[in-house]
Design a protein around this motif. Sequence first.
Motif, PDB file in Angstrom:
ATOM      1  N   LYS A 112       0.829  -1.214   0.000  1.00 27.87           N
ATOM      2  CA  LYS A 112       0.000   0.000   0.000  1.00 27.87           C
ATOM      3  C   LYS A 112       0.859   1.258   0.000  1.00 27.87           C
ATOM      4  CE  LYS A 112      -4.066  -1.981   0.346  1.00 27.87           C
ATOM      5  NZ  LYS A 112      -5.097  -1.871  -0.661  1.00 27.87           N
ATOM      6  N   LEU A 145       3.891   1.632  -1.241  1.00 30.10           N
ATOM      7  CA  LEU A 145       4.483   1.803  -2.573  1.00 30.10           C
ATOM      8  C   LEU A 145       3.451   2.213  -3.605  1.00 30.10           C
ATOM      9  CD1 LEU A 145       6.956  -1.204  -2.598  1.00 30.10           C
ATOM     10  CD2 LEU A 145       7.494   1.214  -2.269  1.00 30.10           C
ATOM     11  N   LEU A 146       2.262   1.636  -3.527  1.00 33.52           N
ATOM     12  CA  LEU A 146       1.212   1.987  -4.490  1.00 33.52           C
ATOM     13  C   LEU A 146       0.747   3.427  -4.335  1.00 33.52           C
ATOM     14  CD1 LEU A 146      -0.943  -1.262  -4.513  1.00 33.52           C
ATOM     15  CD2 LEU A 146       0.556  -0.409  -6.310  1.00 33.52           C
ATOM     16  N   ARG A 147       0.882   3.958  -3.153  1.00 29.53           N
ATOM     17  CA  ARG A 147       0.504   5.356  -2.929  1.00 29.53           C
ATOM     18  C   ARG A 147       1.648   6.321  -3.216  1.00 29.53           C
ATOM     19  NH1 ARG A 147      -4.319   6.493  -0.199  1.00 29.53           N
ATOM     20  NH2 ARG A 147      -5.488   4.613   0.243  1.00 29.53           N
ATOM     21  N   GLY A 148       2.762   5.770  -3.712  1.00 25.34           N
ATOM     22  CA  GLY A 148       3.844   6.627  -4.164  1.00 25.34           C
ATOM     23  C   GLY A 148       4.995   6.845  -3.206  1.00 25.34           C
ATOM     24  N   MET A 149       5.035   6.145  -2.085  1.00 24.25           N
ATOM     25  CA  MET A 149       6.149   6.309  -1.161  1.00 24.25           C
ATOM     26  C   MET A 149       7.420   5.755  -1.796  1.00 24.25           C
ATOM     27  SD  MET A 149       6.700   4.982   2.749  1.00 24.25           S
ATOM     28  CE  MET A 149       5.773   6.307   3.505  1.00 24.25           C
ATOM     29  N   GLU A 150       8.516   6.442  -1.580  1.00 28.54           N
ATOM     30  CA  GLU A 150       9.801   5.947  -2.061  1.00 28.54           C
ATOM     31  C   GLU A 150      10.123   4.637  -1.354  1.00 28.54           C
ATOM     32  OE1 GLU A 150      13.152   8.606  -2.196  1.00 28.54           O
ATOM     33  OE2 GLU A 150      11.788  10.318  -2.243  1.00 28.54           O
ATOM     34  N   SER A 151      10.707   3.709  -2.103  1.00 31.75           N
ATOM     35  CA  SER A 151      10.961   2.384  -1.543  1.00 31.75           C
ATOM     36  C   SER A 151      11.875   2.435  -0.328  1.00 31.75           C
ATOM     37  CB  SER A 151      11.525   1.438  -2.596  1.00 31.75           C
ATOM     38  OG  SER A 151      12.747   1.907  -3.085  1.00 31.75           O
ATOM     39  N   ASP A 208      -2.336  -3.512 -12.574  1.00 38.90           N
ATOM     40  CA  ASP A 208      -2.886  -2.198 -12.842  1.00 38.90           C
ATOM     41  C   ASP A 208      -4.192  -1.967 -12.096  1.00 38.90           C
ATOM     42  OD1 ASP A 208      -0.765  -1.538 -14.464  1.00 38.90           O
ATOM     43  OD2 ASP A 208      -1.770  -2.181 -16.298  1.00 38.90           O
ATOM     44  N   ARG A 232      -3.436  -1.008  -8.528  1.00 40.02           N
ATOM     45  CA  ARG A 232      -2.995   0.385  -8.438  1.00 40.02           C
ATOM     46  C   ARG A 232      -4.185   1.339  -8.541  1.00 40.02           C
ATOM     47  NH1 ARG A 232       0.974  -1.869 -11.691  1.00 40.02           N
ATOM     48  NH2 ARG A 232       3.005  -1.913 -10.698  1.00 40.02           N
ATOM     49  N   LEU A 285      -5.221   4.092  -5.626  1.00 35.15           N
ATOM     50  CA  LEU A 285      -5.085   5.507  -5.942  1.00 35.15           C
ATOM     51  C   LEU A 285      -6.454   6.097  -6.132  1.00 35.15           C
ATOM     52  CD1 LEU A 285      -2.150   5.204  -8.482  1.00 35.15           C
ATOM     53  CD2 LEU A 285      -2.012   5.804  -6.072  1.00 35.15           C
TER      54      LEU A 285
END
Length: 94
Positions: free
Chosen positions: A57, A59-65, A87, A90, A94
């Motif tokens: 979740k 990573l899918l919301r855009g947090m840096e790994s 897809d 995602r 989002l």
Amino acid sequence: MEGSLQPQSPLFLTQGPNSQGQRVTYRVVYHLFVQLQKASGLEAVSLHRLRHTFATKLLLRGMESKHAIALTRHREGNLTAFCQASDSDRASVL
């Protein structure tokens, strides 16, 4: 740096009068999790599975790994292995 999460710092501390501020063991967390799982009627799920879901979740919301790795305390190689999402996954997050 004060207040920062270090690799070996505890995530949970006890609040009891005889052991306040001590690291909560995996056994204690697991026992509480099983009790909550039974009380809620949830199907069998593991703490490890929840950890993977949390990382996915993030990573899918855009947090840096690197930040997701720090929060979940995973080794870098392991994080990307289980965070493969379709897809449609995602789109639903989002």
